[in-house]
Motif scaffolding. Structure first.
Motif, PDB file in Angstrom:
ATOM      1  N   LEU A 145      52.311  11.575  -4.056  1.00 59.67           N
ATOM      2  CA  LEU A 145      51.696  11.450  -2.871  1.00 59.67           C
ATOM      3  C   LEU A 145      51.970  10.109  -2.469  1.00 59.67           C
ATOM      4  N   GLN A 170      51.902   7.129   1.109  1.00 62.73           N
ATOM      5  CA  GLN A 170      51.652   6.846   2.371  1.00 62.73           C
ATOM      6  C   GLN A 170      52.954   6.775   3.093  1.00 62.73           C
ATOM      7  N   ALA A 171      52.936   6.861   4.516  1.00 66.56           N
ATOM      8  CA  ALA A 171      54.045   6.571   5.370  1.00 66.56           C
ATOM      9  C   ALA A 171      54.641   5.188   5.064  1.00 66.56           C
ATOM     10  N   THR A 213      57.714  15.309   3.926  1.00 71.14           N
ATOM     11  CA  THR A 213      56.781  15.958   3.096  1.00 71.14           C
ATOM     12  C   THR A 213      57.555  17.357   2.976  1.00 71.14           C
ATOM     13  N   LYS A 250      58.606   9.122   5.602  1.00 74.12           N
ATOM     14  CA  LYS A 250      57.928   9.462   6.772  1.00 74.12           C
ATOM     15  C   LYS A 250      57.375  10.776   6.633  1.00 74.12           C
ATOM     16  N   THR A 251      56.312  11.092   7.414  1.00 74.20           N
ATOM     17  CA  THR A 251      55.630  12.294   7.344  1.00 74.20           C
ATOM     18  C   THR A 251      56.386  13.548   7.272  1.00 74.20           C
ATOM     19  N   GLU A 252      57.499  13.503   7.956  1.00 69.89           N
ATOM     20  CA  GLU A 252      58.248  14.718   7.837  1.00 69.89           C
ATOM     21  C   GLU A 252      59.216  14.774   6.825  1.00 69.89           C
ATOM     22  N   GLN A 288      57.109  18.328  -5.697  1.00 68.14           N
ATOM     23  CA  GLN A 288      56.565  17.917  -4.590  1.00 68.14           C
ATOM     24  C   GLN A 288      56.541  16.473  -3.892  1.00 68.14           C
ATOM     25  N   SER A 329      54.787  14.491  -1.172  1.00 64.14           N
ATOM     26  CA  SER A 329      53.695  14.478   0.165  1.00 64.14           C
ATOM     27  C   SER A 329      53.557  13.034   0.689  1.00 64.14           C
ATOM     28  N   VAL A 330      53.918  13.034   2.226  1.00 61.28           N
ATOM     29  CA  VAL A 330      53.717  11.575   2.783  1.00 61.28           C
ATOM     30  C   VAL A 330      52.754  11.708   3.682  1.00 61.28           C
ATOM     31  N   SER A 331      51.645  10.949   3.680  1.00 59.77           N
ATOM     32  CA  SER A 331      50.319  11.028   4.387  1.00 59.77           C
ATOM     33  C   SER A 331      50.799   9.757   5.665  1.00 59.77           C
ATOM     34  N   SER A 332      49.963  10.211   6.705  1.00 60.10           N
ATOM     35  CA  SER A 332      50.076   9.204   7.694  1.00 60.10           C
ATOM     36  C   SER A 332      48.930   8.058   7.613  1.00 60.10           C
TER      37      SER A 332
END
Length: 126
Positions: free
Chosen positions: A11, A13-14, A91, A87-89, A121, A123-126
């Motif tokens: 995980l 962050q963006a 993910t 970027k979140t996309e 996996q 995961s990119v959070s905004s």
């Protein structure tokens, strides 16, 4: 027995970075094309990046070009994907894949590819 083992997901962050690794073993012939696919929830699997030792070419999808870099350590039978400015996309579950030949299969959905890892996996959070 051919094995591709991914690591390095997580995980972030963006705007952050991650590096994925794929350790390959069990190939009885020199593998030529190796790289990464990803699949986001509800979407089709897409090729992200590939390197071919047959012609020393690389492939990047338009969505990651300029942000992701693939590299290969033949002595360690390992391929890396450095992912910057995430970027979140981005993910998705990321899968290492390998096949004989060129990276042409990475422009599709990879249905013809012979060897796959279990996935990791991202995961990119905004």
């Amino acid at each position: 027995q051919v094995q591709l083992v991914e690591s390095g997901g997580g995980l972030v962050q963006a705007g952050g970075s991650l590096r994925l690794s794929c350790a390959a073993s069990g190939f009885t012939v020199p593998w030529t094309a190796i790289g990464w696919f990803r699949q986001a929830p509800g979407k089709e699997r897409e090729g992200v990046s590939c390197h071919s030792s047959q012609d020393n070419s690389t492939y990047y999808s338009d969505s990651v070009k300029g942000r992701f870099t693939i590299s290969r350590d033949n002595a360690q039978n390992t391929v890396y994907l450095q992912m910057n400015n995430l970027k979140t996309e981005d993910t998705a579950d990321y899968y290492c894949a390998a096949d004989l030949g060129l990276c042409v299969l990475w422009s599709g959905h990879g249905r013809e590819i012979d060897y796959w890892g279990q996935g990791t996996q991202v995961s990119v959070s905004s």
